[in-house]
Design an enzyme around this catalytic site. Structure first.
Site, short mmCIF file in Angstrom:
data_model
loop_
_atom_site.label_atom_id
_atom_site.label_comp_id
_atom_site.label_asym_id
_atom_site.label_seq_id
_atom_site.Cartn_x
_atom_site.Cartn_y
_atom_site.Cartn_z
N HIS A 58 8.81 -46.62 36.26
CA HIS A 58 8.91 -45.29 36.85
C HIS A 58 7.56 -44.73 37.28
O HIS A 58 7.49 -43.89 38.16
CB HIS A 58 9.71 -44.36 35.95
CG HIS A 58 11.16 -44.61 36.16
ND1 HIS A 58 11.77 -45.74 35.66
CD2 HIS A 58 12.08 -43.97 36.91
CE1 HIS A 58 13.03 -45.73 36.06
NE2 HIS A 58 13.25 -44.68 36.81
N CYS A 109 17.50 -53.16 49.83
CA CYS A 109 17.28 -51.80 49.32
C CYS A 109 16.43 -51.80 48.06
O CYS A 109 16.26 -50.77 47.43
CB CYS A 109 18.61 -51.08 49.07
SG CYS A 109 19.58 -51.85 47.78
C1 PEP Z 1 17.50 -53.55 42.91
O1 PEP Z 1 17.84 -54.16 41.89
O2 PEP Z 1 16.68 -53.99 43.74
C2 PEP Z 1 18.07 -52.22 43.18
C3 PEP Z 1 17.86 -51.61 44.33
O3 PEP Z 1 18.75 -51.63 42.16
P1 PEP Z 1 18.03 -50.87 40.92
O4 PEP Z 1 16.55 -50.88 41.17
O5 PEP Z 1 18.59 -49.51 40.88
O6 PEP Z 1 18.45 -51.74 39.78
#
Ligand code: PEP
Ligand code: MG
Length: 584
Positions: free
Chosen positions: A219, A516
Site C-alpha cells: 500500500h 489492470c
Molecule cells: C491483480 O492481481 O493484478 C489485480 C489487479 O488484482 P488485485 O491487485 O486487486 O489483487
C-alpha cells in the site's frame, strides 16, 4: 477484530546492494553510491532525506508503580480519551483525503478504536497499571499473538505499533510520531512506512519515497502512485543513509544515488520534469504515434476515486475493486446499499466503459461478512470467486446490485470475476452475469487460466489480466513479501510470456484482453504490453497521463519489437534494459 489494514512488515535487512556511480563531486563517505531497489512509481526527484520520527521512548514510564484503587477509573477515562483523540485525528485526515488514502486512514482510525486492544489495556489499568504501561502491554500482547500466527496477521504488526506510538504520545502530551513536516522538498526514506503516514503525505513537500521493505503492490506503493510521486521499494542499504543526506531518486530505473553531484542531479530532475510536462499536456485518447488505439482506463475503489479519475483523460474504468468498499463492514450490505455505491462509479463515467469486479475477498483483503475460515495459505485458499462456492448468495446479491445500478444510471456495466482458475468457473460466472443482462469477463491472475485462455474465452466476452497476482502465482512468490520483490516484478519474462499467450487467445477470436494490474501503470511496460497484443490498460488515475504520453511517442512496430526482445530475456532487469534499448 483487526479487519484489513495495509501491509507493512517489520523485518530487518541483512544484506544490501551497493554499487558505485561516477561522481564529479568530492567524495564523501557515501558520495556517488547507487542503491538499487524495485521501481514502483516513475519520476526523478532530488532532495535531503527525512525519516519518520521514532515512537516515544517509554524509558521510565514503564517503571512507574501501580496506581492506587481510586486513581484507576480516571486513568481508564484518560486512556479512552487518548485513543479517541488519535482516532478522531485520523478520521479527520481521512475526511480530507480521497481514494486509497482515505481508506487507509479510516482503517487505521478503526484500529485505534478496536475493542479488542482497548479492552485488554483497560483491564490492565483496572488492575493498577498506569495507562502508558497498559497500552504498551496490550499492544505487545497482540503483536506477539499476530507474530506467532504469521502470514497475513504478522503483517498487521506495523499497524499495531503505529497505533501504540500515537496513543502513548497522546498520553504523554508529546507530538504524534510519524513523518515530520519538512521545511524544503524532501525524500522520505524509511524501513517501511505505517499506512497512516503514507496516506497523509503532502506531495509538494515529500517529493519521493524510498523504503527498505515493501513490495511493488504494497500500500505504500499504491498511495505513492495515487500521489504521483516517485517511489522505490526494497532498496538495499537504504537504512545506512542518514537523515539530511542529499539523494537522487530515479523511480524509473529503481536507483537511489547517495550524495550525487548536485548540478547533475538537478539536471536529471529537470529532464524528468520536462518529460512529465509533456505527459501533462497529453489529453488522450490512448494510441501509439502511428494511431494504433489502446484503451486507457482507470482503476478505482469508490465513487470519489472515480470522480477524481474522470478529471484525467481516462476513457473509463478498467477495474473497480468493489471489496475495498466493504473492508470495515461487519455484515453483508443490502442489494440497494451496494447498488448505490456502484451507481456512483457508473455515474462518474456516464457513457463510458466501467468494469466492475465482483468481490475479491480473502487473502490480504478478508471481509468480515464473507465467512473466511482459518487457512494456512490464504493466498492459495478461498479467495475471489472461490468464496462463492461456500456462499453463493454473496455473488448473486452483488450481481443483482450491479444490474440495479446499471439500470438506474443507464450505463451498462461490464462485470468480471477475480481468481478464475478454470474454464468451468468462467462458464458458471458468465451464465449468472448474462442472466442479469451484464457483459461477463474474467480476470487472468492464475497461470492455469492464462495457459487455457482460449478455452476460458469460449464462455466470456473479455479478459483482464491481473499482473499483480499473475506474477505472484507464476513466480511462486508472495506479492507482500519484501524480500521477494524482484521475483514478483511484472517485468519477469515468464509473466510476460503468459500475458502474450492470453493476448494471442483474445486476438484469435476478436475479444478484448486488457491489463489492470500495476504493470499497466509503468509507461515502458505499457508499451511492451501493447506490443504483446493487449487491447486496453487500466491503472491508477495518476498513471494515465504518463502512460498515454509514452505510448504516443512510439510506434506499434517499436512496441512489438520491444515485446519480442523482452520475451527473449532471462530476467526482469534484462527485460527492462531490452525494452529501453528499443523504445528509447
Ligand atoms: C491483480 O492481481 O493484478 C489485480 C489487479 O488484482 P488485485 O491487485 O486487486 O489483487
Ligand atoms: Mg488480483
Amino acid at each position: 477484530m483487526f479487519g484489513f489494514t495495509p501491509v507493512c512488515v517489520a523485518l530487518s535487512m541483512d544484506s544490501c546492494n551497493l554499487v558505485h556511480m561516477p561522481s564529479s563531486s568530492p567524495l564523501t563517505s557515501h558520495s556517488g553510491l547507487v542503491l538499487h531497489g524495485v521501481p514502483v512509481v516513475a519520476g526523478v526527484q532530488y532532495g535531503p532525506v527525512i525519516r519518520p520520527g521514532k515512537p516515544p521512548d517509554l524509558g521510565g514510564a514503564l517503571a512507574v508503580p501501580d496506581l492506587p484503587e481510586d486513581a484507576r477509573a480516571p486513568e481508564v477515562e484518560r486512556f479512552r480519551a487518548a485513543a479517541a483523540a488519535v482516532a478522531e485525528r485520523l478520521r479527520e485526515r481521512a475526511a480530507h483525503a480521497t481514494g486509497s488514502a482515505a481508506e487507509v486512514l479510516s482503517a487505521t482510525a478503526s484500529l485505534a478504536q478496536d475493542r479488542g486492544w482497548l479492552g485488554a489495556a483497560e483491564k490492565q489499568i483496572n488492575q493498577g497499571a498506569p495507562a502508558v504501561r497498559a497500552a504498551d502491554a496490550a499492544i505487545e500482547q497482540f503483536v506477539e499473538m499476530f507474530t506467532k500466527l504469521g502470514g497475513l496477521m504478522a503483517e498487521r504488526v506495523t499497524d499495531l505499533r503505529d497505533i501504540r506510538g500515537r496513543v502513548i504520545a497522546e498520553l504523554q502530551g508529546l507530538p504524534e510520531p510519524g513523518v515530520p513536516i519538512p521545511e524544503e522538498p524532501s525524500v522520505l526514506c524509511a524501513e517501511d512506512l505505517a499506512p497512516a503516514d503514507t496516506a497523509g503525505l503532502d506531495p509538494a513537500l515529500v517529493v519521493a519515497l524510498a523504503t527498505t521493505l515493501g513490495g511493488p503492490t504494497s500500500h505504500t506503493a499504491i498511495i505513492a502512485r495515487q500521489l504521483g510521486i516517485p517511489c522505490i521499494v526494497a532498496v538495499g542499504g537504504l537504512d545506512e543513509v542518514p537523515a539530511g543526506t542529499s539523494v537522487l531518486v530515479d523511480g524509473t530505473t529503481g536507483t537511489v544515488t547517495v550524495d550525487p553531484d548536485e548540478a547533475a542531479a538537478r539536471e536529471a530532475v529537470a529532464d524528468a520534469a520536462r518529460a512529465a510536462q509533456a505527459a501533462a499536456g497529453w489529453s488522450g485518447p490512448g494510441a501509439t504515434a502511428d494511431g494504433h488505439t489502446v484503451g486507457l482506463l482507470a482503476n478505482v475503489s469508490d465513487g470519489a476515486a472515480a470522480r477524481a479519475a474522470r478529471q484525467t483523460p481516462a476513457e473509463g474504468v478498467g477495474l473497480f475493486r468493489t471489496e475495498l468498499c466493504f473492508l470495515n463492514t461487519d455484515t453483508e450490505p443490502s442489494v440497494q446499499t451496494q447498488a448505490g455505491i456502484y451507481a456512483e462509479v457508473l455515474e462518474a463515467f456516464a457513457g463510458h466503459k466501467v468494469v466492475i469486479r465482483t468481490l475479491d475477498a480473502g487473502s490480504d483483503k478478508p471481509l468480515k461478512f464473507a465467512g473466511h475460515a482459518e487457512e494456512a495459505n490464504p493466498a492459495l485458499g478461498v479467495r475471489g470467486i472461490r468464496v462463492a462456492t461456500a456462499n453463493p448468495g454473496l455473488l448473486e446479491h452483488q450481481l443483482d446490485a450491479i444490474a440495479v445500478a446499471g439500470k438506474r444510471t443507464g450505463n451498462a456495466p461490464w462485470v468480471m470475476a477475480p481468481m478464475i482458475a478454470t474454464a468451468e468457473e468462467a462458464a458458471a460466472f458468465a451464465d449468472q452475469a448474462r442472466a442479469r443482462g451484464l457483459t461477463p469477463g474474467v480476470m487472468i491472475e492464475i497461470p492455469a487460466a492464462a495457459l487455457l485462455a482460449d478455452r476460458v474465452l469460449e464462455h466470456v466476452d473479455f479478459l483482464s489480466i491481473g499482473t499483480n497476482d499473475l506474477a505472484q502465482y507464476t513466480m511462486a512468490a508472495d506479492r507482500m513479501a519484501p524480500g521477494l520483490a524482484t521475483l514478483t516484478d511484472p517485468w519477469q519474462p515468464a509473466v510476460l510470456s503468459l500475458v502474450a499467450r492470453t493476448a494471442a487467445a483474445g486476438a484469435a477470436v476478436g475479444k478484448p484482453v486488457g491489463v489492470c494490474g500495476e504493470a499497466a501503470a509503468d509507461p515502458m511496460l505499457a508499451c511492451v504490453l501493447t506490443g504483446l497484443g493487449v487491447t486496453s490498460l487500466s491503472a491508477a488515475a495518476a498513471a494515465v497521463r504518463p502512460v498515454g504520453a509514452q505510448l504516443a511517442r512510439v510506434t506499434l512496430q517499436q512496441c512489438r519489437d520491444a515485446a519480442q526482445a523482452v520475451l527473449r530475456t532471462a530476467g526482469a532487469a534484462e527485460a527492462r534494459a531490452a525494452a529501453l534499448a528499443v523504445l528509447g
